[in-house]
Scaffold this active site. Sequence first.
Site, PDB file in Angstrom:
ATOM      1  N   GLY A  34       9.252   9.672   3.421  1.00  0.00           N
ATOM      2  CA  GLY A  34       8.383  10.249   2.381  1.00  0.00           C
ATOM      3  C   GLY A  34       6.946  10.305   2.866  1.00  0.00           C
ATOM      4  O   GLY A  34       6.688  10.379   4.073  1.00  0.00           O
ATOM      5  N   CYS A  45       0.960   6.056  -7.034  1.00  0.00           N
ATOM      6  CA  CYS A  45       0.800   4.603  -6.926  1.00  0.00           C
ATOM      7  C   CYS A  45       0.110   3.921  -8.094  1.00  0.00           C
ATOM      8  O   CYS A  45       0.575   2.883  -8.563  1.00  0.00           O
ATOM      9  CB  CYS A  45       0.035   4.269  -5.652  1.00  0.00           C
ATOM     10  SG  CYS A  45       0.996   4.615  -4.184  1.00  0.00           S
ATOM     11  N   PHE A  72      -2.599  16.189  -7.749  1.00  0.00           N
ATOM     12  CA  PHE A  72      -3.273  15.067  -8.423  1.00  0.00           C
ATOM     13  C   PHE A  72      -4.672  14.817  -7.879  1.00  0.00           C
ATOM     14  O   PHE A  72      -5.483  14.142  -8.508  1.00  0.00           O
ATOM     15  CB  PHE A  72      -2.418  13.800  -8.403  1.00  0.00           C
ATOM     16  CG  PHE A  72      -2.474  13.006  -7.121  1.00  0.00           C
ATOM     17  CD1 PHE A  72      -1.677  13.337  -6.040  1.00  0.00           C
ATOM     18  CD2 PHE A  72      -3.312  11.903  -7.007  1.00  0.00           C
ATOM     19  CE1 PHE A  72      -1.732  12.596  -4.861  1.00  0.00           C
ATOM     20  CE2 PHE A  72      -3.353  11.146  -5.842  1.00  0.00           C
ATOM     21  CZ  PHE A  72      -2.567  11.501  -4.769  1.00  0.00           C
TER      22      PHE A  72
HETATM   23  C1  UDX Z   1       7.106   5.304  -1.719  1.00  0.00           C
HETATM   24  C2  UDX Z   1       6.629   4.610  -2.975  1.00  0.00           C
HETATM   25  O1  UDX Z   1       6.229   5.577  -3.916  1.00  0.00           O
HETATM   26  C3  UDX Z   1       5.489   3.697  -2.675  1.00  0.00           C
HETATM   27  O2  UDX Z   1       5.179   2.876  -3.750  1.00  0.00           O
HETATM   28  C4  UDX Z   1       5.855   2.793  -1.603  1.00  0.00           C
HETATM   29  O3  UDX Z   1       4.735   2.033  -1.250  1.00  0.00           O
HETATM   30  C5  UDX Z   1       6.423   3.513  -0.428  1.00  0.00           C
HETATM   31  O4  UDX Z   1       7.451   4.389  -0.799  1.00  0.00           O
HETATM   32  P1  UDX Z   1       6.394   7.563  -0.707  1.00  0.00           P
HETATM   33  O5  UDX Z   1       6.635   7.521   0.754  1.00  0.00           O
HETATM   34  O6  UDX Z   1       5.245   8.362  -1.203  1.00  0.00           O
HETATM   35  O7  UDX Z   1       6.088   6.135  -1.258  1.00  0.00           O
HETATM   36  O8  UDX Z   1       7.734   7.920  -1.480  1.00  0.00           O
HETATM   37  P2  UDX Z   1       8.708   9.145  -1.311  1.00  0.00           P
HETATM   38  O9  UDX Z   1       7.917  10.325  -0.835  1.00  0.00           O
HETATM   39  O10 UDX Z   1       9.513   9.214  -2.542  1.00  0.00           O
HETATM   40  O11 UDX Z   1       9.631   8.714  -0.076  1.00  0.00           O
HETATM   41  C6  UDX Z   1      10.649   7.792  -0.098  1.00  0.00           C
HETATM   42  C7  UDX Z   1      11.762   8.306   0.803  1.00  0.00           C
HETATM   43  O12 UDX Z   1      12.773   7.320   0.920  1.00  0.00           O
HETATM   44  C8  UDX Z   1      12.452   9.575   0.283  1.00  0.00           C
HETATM   45  O13 UDX Z   1      12.387  10.594   1.256  1.00  0.00           O
HETATM   46  C9  UDX Z   1      13.878   9.140   0.028  1.00  0.00           C
HETATM   47  O14 UDX Z   1      14.835  10.149   0.285  1.00  0.00           O
HETATM   48  C10 UDX Z   1      14.029   7.967   0.976  1.00  0.00           C
HETATM   49  N1  UDX Z   1      15.095   7.033   0.609  1.00  0.00           N
HETATM   50  C11 UDX Z   1      15.171   6.537  -0.645  1.00  0.00           C
HETATM   51  C12 UDX Z   1      16.032   6.658   1.569  1.00  0.00           C
HETATM   52  O15 UDX Z   1      15.981   7.128   2.700  1.00  0.00           O
HETATM   53  N2  UDX Z   1      17.006   5.767   1.209  1.00  0.00           N
HETATM   54  C13 UDX Z   1      17.129   5.280  -0.047  1.00  0.00           C
HETATM   55  O16 UDX Z   1      18.033   4.497  -0.321  1.00  0.00           O
HETATM   56  C14 UDX Z   1      16.166   5.674  -1.004  1.00  0.00           C
HETATM   57  C1  UDX Z   2      -4.350   5.415  -3.655  1.00  0.00           C
HETATM   58  C2  UDX Z   2      -5.200   4.383  -2.928  1.00  0.00           C
HETATM   59  O1  UDX Z   2      -6.531   4.895  -2.761  1.00  0.00           O
HETATM   60  C3  UDX Z   2      -4.584   4.025  -1.602  1.00  0.00           C
HETATM   61  O2  UDX Z   2      -5.341   3.007  -0.953  1.00  0.00           O
HETATM   62  C4  UDX Z   2      -3.162   3.557  -1.826  1.00  0.00           C
HETATM   63  O3  UDX Z   2      -2.530   3.277  -0.603  1.00  0.00           O
HETATM   64  C5  UDX Z   2      -2.368   4.608  -2.587  1.00  0.00           C
HETATM   65  O4  UDX Z   2      -3.026   4.944  -3.800  1.00  0.00           O
HETATM   66  P1  UDX Z   2      -4.048   8.046  -3.508  1.00  0.00           P
HETATM   67  O5  UDX Z   2      -3.190   7.905  -4.709  1.00  0.00           O
HETATM   68  O6  UDX Z   2      -3.560   8.856  -2.372  1.00  0.00           O
HETATM   69  O7  UDX Z   2      -4.387   6.618  -2.904  1.00  0.00           O
HETATM   70  O8  UDX Z   2      -5.422   8.705  -3.972  1.00  0.00           O
HETATM   71  P2  UDX Z   2      -6.880   8.234  -4.397  1.00  0.00           P
HETATM   72  O9  UDX Z   2      -7.847   8.918  -3.525  1.00  0.00           O
HETATM   73  O10 UDX Z   2      -7.002   6.780  -4.505  1.00  0.00           O
HETATM   74  O11 UDX Z   2      -7.024   8.915  -5.839  1.00  0.00           O
HETATM   75  C6  UDX Z   2      -6.191   8.555  -6.914  1.00  0.00           C
HETATM   76  C7  UDX Z   2      -6.558   9.337  -8.143  1.00  0.00           C
HETATM   77  O12 UDX Z   2      -7.825   8.945  -8.645  1.00  0.00           O
HETATM   78  C8  UDX Z   2      -6.660  10.845  -7.936  1.00  0.00           C
HETATM   79  O13 UDX Z   2      -6.075  11.512  -9.028  1.00  0.00           O
HETATM   80  C9  UDX Z   2      -8.149  11.093  -7.870  1.00  0.00           C
HETATM   81  O14 UDX Z   2      -8.489  12.417  -8.247  1.00  0.00           O
HETATM   82  C10 UDX Z   2      -8.648  10.078  -8.863  1.00  0.00           C
HETATM   83  N1  UDX Z   2     -10.054   9.678  -8.649  1.00  0.00           N
HETATM   84  C11 UDX Z   2     -10.429   9.057  -7.499  1.00  0.00           C
HETATM   85  C12 UDX Z   2     -10.998   9.891  -9.662  1.00  0.00           C
HETATM   86  O15 UDX Z   2     -10.671  10.445 -10.721  1.00  0.00           O
HETATM   87  N2  UDX Z   2     -12.292   9.484  -9.465  1.00  0.00           N
HETATM   88  C13 UDX Z   2     -12.696   8.850  -8.322  1.00  0.00           C
HETATM   89  O16 UDX Z   2     -13.886   8.495  -8.217  1.00  0.00           O
HETATM   90  C14 UDX Z   2     -11.734   8.635  -7.306  1.00  0.00           C
END
Ligand code: UDX
Ligand code: UDX
Length: 463
Positions: free
Chosen positions: A10, A272, A334
């Site tokens: 992912g 997250c 987002f």
């Molecule tokens: C995810 C979580 O959202 C985050 O909180 C965590 O820290 C890391 O994993 P992300 O990589 O963004 O983050 O998630 P996602 O894009 O959904 O990827 C997870 C992947 O794992 C998917 O591609 C899914 O197919 C795969 N997966 C899931 C496996 O390969 N095996 C499984 O049993 C379940």
């Molecule tokens: C976040 C954390 O920053 C990262 O360290 C963690 O590993 C995963 O979650 P991410 O979700 O990719 O990362 O985006 P981030 O830049 O943190 O923004 C999160 C949300 O807050 C977004 O919707 C952004 O638009 C919003 N945001 C951010 C605000 O509305 N105001 C701000 O000042 C900063």
Amino acid sequence: MTNILCIGAGYVGGSTMPILASHCPEDRFVVVDINEARIAAWQSDQLPIYEPGLEEIVRQTRGKNLFFSTEINRHIAEAEIIFVSVNTPTKTFGHGAGRAADLQYWEKTARQILENSTSSKIVVEKSTLPVRTAEAMERILNSNGNGLHFDVLSNPEFLAEGTAVSDMQSPSRVLIGGRETESGRMAVGKLVDLYARWVPLERIITTNLWSSELSKLVANAFLAQRISSINSISALCEKTEADISEVANAIGLDQRIGRRFLQASVGFGGSCFKKDILNLVYLCEHYGLPEVARYWEQVVLMNEYQEARFAANMVASMFNTVAGKRIALFGVAFKANTSDTRESPALAVCRALLDERADIVITDPYALENACQDLKDLEGRITYEIDPYAASSNAHAIAILTEWSQYAQLDYQRIHQSMVKPAFLFDGRNLLDHQKLYQLGFNVYPIGKPPLTRLVNHGLTPA
Ligand code: UDX
Ligand code: UDX
């Protein structure tokens, strides 16, 4: 050469492993996933995620020391270090539904590692997990009776989407948690060695397992708390004619507060923040700390309030009805520079406006496909339009919901001419030059600032 595997291709697995591979050319990295289409996309020219700078790194490393595969079992057997970055969504059923993390994929993965291992391994938690998950993992993995030993480490990912590559190239810190046993310390040392290829040692911090697991949740909770704090004040600014940008600047210059992450907005999104805070809330309740739980829960509630408030303000400003009115939503990702729409505030605003029977058109440079999936239940009620000029043509209102820089470069005179009058612009990111838009004829409604409008009822939400 070390064989390194990552389970889960992912955002997290897919963006961290190519960068590790680029810094460790003598080691071999394989990323596996149960999702065949996703792996095929990682093998193709059209990567499954949009992340600036990532494509180039994948092109440089893929086929050399970085491989994508669906053969999970075979690669488990070969690996010495296994990163696990499968998803850990919020539970939707049973005890803790809506709050606790759903660990079924994690546990399934741990059992799969155990079944396919013929040698001892280091298993690294990359996914965000509840504190003390590593204990359960150790129990499962070391329940084998076949003499194999598994060290479980926690190495949470702090990268933010859209800047994942630069965050990983120059991390503020790398956090590695492990057991304070001899084999635990050796395992931590191995992981430190990997990162030390490019990260200065003083930025690689090692802690006990539980501190590492908890720090990830707490980092996200603090970041989200800052946004909810500034957004709560934006509501007060709108009632008092204080200006949220001036307030943010005035407080941010105090180094104890700091300037970053004080941008008021329609709300925070992303995979997250909400999930991790709810998980923290659940943990506090589980450990008998209801006051602490309520404190952190409020960060999520304030975010929901901000999204609802934004949509309600749109309706109130547009003469208390949007039924049948075309409204163009600019941005559904987002945040900018990502195609990710998970928990995007734009989705909440879209649903709220559809409840009021508005005619919604969504535009976004990269996220339309994901939005279409997220809003599948509303098929036929939303138009998707890649061109912002076409999206806003004949619209009564535009709402800026993602801070894409290209939206600041558009020809708003041309847009204004094509819209129904009076033309409304709601800037949910305070991205645009409001005074200029007002002069062009728009009625402008920023976040946390007085609206610029020629209408008598200038849209303050009725008490
Ligand atoms: C995810 C979580 O959202 C985050 O909180 C965590 O820290 C890391 O994993 P992300 O990589 O963004 O983050 O998630 P996602 O894009 O959904 O990827 C997870 C992947 O794992 C998917 O591609 C899914 O197919 C795969 N997966 C899931 C496996 O390969 N095996 C499984 O049993 C379940
Ligand atoms: C976040 C954390 O920053 C990262 O360290 C963690 O590993 C995963 O979650 P991410 O979700 O990719 O990362 O985006 P981030 O830049 O943190 O923004 C999160 C949300 O807050 C977004 O919707 C952004 O638009 C919003 N945001 C951010 C605000 O509305 N105001 C701000 O000042 C900063």
